[in-house]
Scaffold this active site. Structure first.
Site, PDB file in Angstrom:
ATOM      1  N   TYR A 146       1.068  -1.278  -0.074  1.00  0.00           N
ATOM      2  CA  TYR A 146      -0.136   0.093   0.056  1.00  0.00           C
ATOM      3  C   TYR A 146       1.236   1.197   0.146  1.00  0.00           C
ATOM      4  CZ  TYR A 146      -3.162   3.570   1.730  1.00  0.00           C
ATOM      5  OH  TYR A 146      -4.125   4.842   2.206  1.00  0.00           O
ATOM      6  N   ASP A 241       9.554   2.709  -1.146  1.00  0.00           N
ATOM      7  CA  ASP A 241       8.730   3.532  -0.290  1.00  0.00           C
ATOM      8  C   ASP A 241       8.335   3.240   1.160  1.00  0.00           C
ATOM      9  OD1 ASP A 241       4.686   3.256   0.122  1.00  0.00           O
ATOM     10  OD2 ASP A 241       6.774   4.085   1.376  1.00  0.00           O
ATOM     11  N   LYS A 269       5.075   8.993   8.965  1.00  0.00           N
ATOM     12  CA  LYS A 269       5.114   9.004   9.552  1.00  0.00           C
ATOM     13  C   LYS A 269       6.847   8.835  10.509  1.00  0.00           C
ATOM     14  CE  LYS A 269       2.462   4.067   8.025  1.00  0.00           C
ATOM     15  NZ  LYS A 269       1.309   5.005   8.099  1.00  0.00           N
TER      16      LYS A 269
HETATM   17  P1  KE4 Z   1      -0.654   8.157   4.472  1.00  0.00           P
HETATM   18  O1  KE4 Z   1      -0.750   8.640   3.127  1.00  0.00           O
HETATM   19  O2  KE4 Z   1      -1.214   7.394   5.157  1.00  0.00           O
HETATM   20  O3  KE4 Z   1       0.169   9.183   5.990  1.00  0.00           O
HETATM   21  O4  KE4 Z   1       0.432   7.166   4.127  1.00  0.00           O
HETATM   22  C1  KE4 Z   1       0.421   6.079   2.765  1.00  0.00           C
HETATM   23  C2  KE4 Z   1       1.502   5.262   3.074  1.00  0.00           C
HETATM   24  C3  KE4 Z   1       1.921   5.043   2.102  1.00  0.00           C
HETATM   25  N1  KE4 Z   1       3.517   3.562   2.263  1.00  0.00           N
HETATM   26  C4  KE4 Z   1       3.417   3.075   3.613  1.00  0.00           C
HETATM   27  C5  KE4 Z   1       4.163   2.372   2.889  1.00  0.00           C
HETATM   28  C6  KE4 Z   1       2.166   3.502   4.087  1.00  0.00           C
HETATM   29  O5  KE4 Z   1       1.963   2.093   5.323  1.00  0.00           O
HETATM   30  C7  KE4 Z   1       1.078   4.402   4.036  1.00  0.00           C
HETATM   31  C8  KE4 Z   1      -0.027   4.414   4.905  1.00  0.00           C
HETATM   32  N2  KE4 Z   1       0.123   3.603   6.181  1.00  0.00           N
HETATM   33  C9  KE4 Z   1      -1.367   3.339   6.465  1.00  0.00           C
HETATM   34  C10 KE4 Z   1      -0.914   2.003   7.580  1.00  0.00           C
HETATM   35  N3  KE4 Z   1      -0.470   0.611   7.045  1.00  0.00           N
HETATM   36  C11 KE4 Z   1      -2.024   3.936   7.039  1.00  0.00           C
HETATM   37  C12 KE4 Z   1      -2.942   3.755   8.650  1.00  0.00           C
HETATM   38  C13 KE4 Z   1      -4.523   4.068   7.833  1.00  0.00           C
HETATM   39  O6  KE4 Z   1      -4.430   3.942   6.350  1.00  0.00           O
HETATM   40  O7  KE4 Z   1      -5.272   4.694   8.650  1.00  0.00           O
END
Ligand code: KE4
Length: 435
Positions: A146, A241, A269
């Protein structure tokens, strides 16, 4: 004593009238594990307290950012002081350079970077850069990875391997999905097949170098090296990523741990210490294509926000200065809890496969070795849901999905680990043991 959820229940009822599902991000709604989510009132160190006063040991840490624990004093102080100088200017500040210097120290492959407000923005922008730099349109991602919710990345695998993707969400046009190849992770033949089939068309590979979004799936030996070799040979870019792995599995993330140099890296994060902050960066010759220097447009009102910079400088600065203590501690604590719970599952006769990379891991409720999304999907998600509920009722708050990585931070103690293993012994007996 049974845990009361009276106030959380009332807050959930109000939230559902105003926010779809009562949440601002779907995973928080507990749909994968059942029941209603507690509403958090505050966090301190390794703990959360909900609105009914119940205390929980936190093993998701805001999905990664809280590696130094909640309300880390230096971060709180830095944000308070920054806020007193105003929350945002929309103009350049010294703090952006201060954090950028810390990031480039931790990630030598990042010669230049740009701050944005979310991981989604970071990956979306990195892909736009890769397409501009190569003049190609097609991208490769991997099933179970993701990278945020931009249209081109909400794509599922097509009918056959190396066939174009299909929309992974309503509202994503087929035309956009058709520019994404979604391949199985840890299968280098699938990547070779894709490049053979789409010669000179592929702009980049974007990969979670250690997958966290299918649960934790480390790369097979030689896999990342092969991705690097193929993208070099094919004049495509390799994007790591590291939104989740950056500053977590090592100070310099997976690229430090596996000694691979990607062309671009996305971070998020931990970089913002819990405030809205992410970044994309890498080779200067690629990054210099960005406006105002070059033809690739990318912008953001709150990019490099002073409060996020303050929290990031306090957090990343601490990790840089104390890396020799922090990462061995995280390794010791994570191994103790991951292996301790696995041993309890074996004693209870519950099938469990544990994958871990430093302070991120997953207990998959399956006896199968988990190497890609298909094997992760062999997990008994109903058993995970029962385990999650049984742990939550004992004050241990795990991520609310089998397909999310578990995290701990430097505020967790050996006593917390022991309490977690004891709670797992109870949770894994009875109903679960017959699973
Ligand atoms: P955000 O747009 O949520 O800040 O980041 C997206 C993203 C991009 N790349 C990786 C490897 C990620 O894990 C994420 C976001 N992770 C999720 C949890 N696995 C965020 C939690 C959520 O969606 O509420």
């Amino acid at each position: 004593m049974p845990i009361s959820h009276t106030r959380s229940h009332a807050l959930q009822a109000r939230a559902e009238k105003l926010l779809p599902g009562g949440v601002d991000s779907p995973v928080r709604a507990f749909r994968a594990v059942g029941g209603e989510p507690p509403f958090v009132a505050r966090g301190e160190g390794a703990y959360l307290w909900d609105e009914d006063g119940n205390r929980y040991l936190d093993y998701f840490g805001s999905w990664g950012p809280m590696i130094l624990g909640h309300a880390f004093p230096a971060a709180v102080k830095a944000v308070q002081e920054a806020a007193a100088r105003s929350a945002s200017f929309g103009a350049s500040t010294a703090a952006e350079g201060d954090l950028a210097e810390l990031v480039t120290k931790a990630f030598p492959s990042v010669e230049k970077l740009r701050f944005v407000s979310s991981g989604t923005e970071a990956t979306m922008s990195a892909i736009r850069l890769a397409r501009a730099y190569t003049g190609r349109k097609v991208i490769i991602k991997f099933e179970g990875c993701y990278h945020g919710h931009s249209d081109g990345l909400l794509v599922k695998a097509g009918s056959g391997v190396a066939t174009f993707g299909i929309p992974g969400s309503a509202g994503v046009p087929e035309e956009i999905a058709a520019l994404t190849l979604a391949l199985p992770f840890n299968d280098i033949n699938a990547v070779e097949e894709a490049f053979a089939k789409h010669k000179h068309e592929i702009a980049c590979i974007i990969v979670e170098p250690v997958v966290g979004n299918a649960g934790c799936i480390p790369p097979a030996a030689g896999y990342l090296e092969a991705l690097r070799e193929i993208t070099n040979r094919e004049n495509s870019l390799l994007i790591f990523d590291e939104v989740m792995t950056g500053f977590r599995i090592a100070l310099g993330g997976a690229q430090e741990l596996y000694n691979i140099t990607p062309d671009l890296t996305t971070l998020g994060k931990i970089i913002g210490g819990g405030l809205p902050c992410a970044a994309f960066g890498g080779r200067a010759d690629i990054m210099n294509l960005l406006a105002p220097l070059g033809p690739v447009y990318q912008a953001g009102t709150l990019s490099g926000n002073p409060l996020a910079m303050a929290a990031g400088i306090a957090t990343v600065g601490h990790l840089v200065r104390h890396r020799d203590e922090v990462y061995p501690l995280l390794e010791t604590l994570s191994a103790a809890v991951a292996d301790g719970v696995a041993a309890e599952a074996a004693r209870a006769g519950v099938s469990l496969t544990t994958n871990r990379a430093g302070a991120m891991w997953t207990w998959f409720f399956t006896s199968t070795k988990v190497t890609d999304f298909a094997t992760a999907a062999s997990s008994d998600t109903a058993a995970f849901a029962r385990f999650h509920r049984a742990m939550l009722e004992q004050g241990i708050w795990l991520p609310c999905s089998q397909y999310e990585a578990i995290f701990l931070g430097t505020a967790h103690t050996p006593e917390d680990i022991a309490a977690t293993v004891t709670a797992a012994r109870t949770a894994l007996s009875g109903a679960l043991a017959t699973a």
